[in-house]
Design a protein around this motif. Structure first.
Motif: not given
Length: 164
Positions: A130-135, A122-124, A18-27
């Protein structure tokens, strides 16, 4: 085409999917130049179809005999914190972002992720971060995990799981 491969292993981890396919994570993935998202969803209740993500090319499947090819083709692997998935990804020398399932009781996966993070392999994060970590992630800080040292890995696991 930069690829992200997401794996939940043999169980289910719908929060990660759910989180990785959220609009925020995708962006965030798109902002980092990723164009293709491949999801291994295991036994989860969510199996996104290719039309559900308009920003990235999306592919999803439940299981394969081997995910080695998916890992090999990935520019980033996002994985649950299972030891097998972590070791396979690190052994392939791929950048790894582990998402710890914080709903598990007696979470040995968190201990493994923390130790591999402390050793800069690795990062965790958790699904909620998740979205903040991707950012904010910097994959350049990661160092290779040297394979082929079973005694060292056994000692590492003992340390990570508090057996020593």
């Amino acid at each position: 085409m930069k690829r992200v491969f997401v794996t939940v292993g043999t169980t289910s981890f719908d929060d990660l999917i759910e989180r990785v396919t959220s609009p925020e994570a995708v962006q965030e993935l798109k902002a980092r130049g990723y164009q293709h998202l491949v999801l291994q969803v295991g036994q989860g209740s969510i199996l996104p179809d290719s039309d559900s993500c308009h920003e990235l090319t999306l592919e999803a499947f439940r299981f394969k005999d081997s995910i080695a090819e998916n890992i090999r083709c990935a520019d980033l692997v996002i994985s649950h914190a299972g030891a097998g998935s972590c070791l396979e990804t690190l052994g392939a020398d791929k950048p790894l972002l582990v998402v710890v399932n914080d709903k598990l009781m007696d979470n040995h996966q968190l201990e493994l992720a923390k130790q591999l993070h402390q050793d800069s392999h690795l990062l965790y994060c958790t699904p909620s971060t998740l979205t903040e970590t991707l950012k904010t992630m910097d994959l350049a800080v990661l160092s290779p995990f040297l394979p082929g040292q079973p005694k060292h890995f056994a000692n590492f696991l003992d340390k990570a799981l508090g057996v020593q």
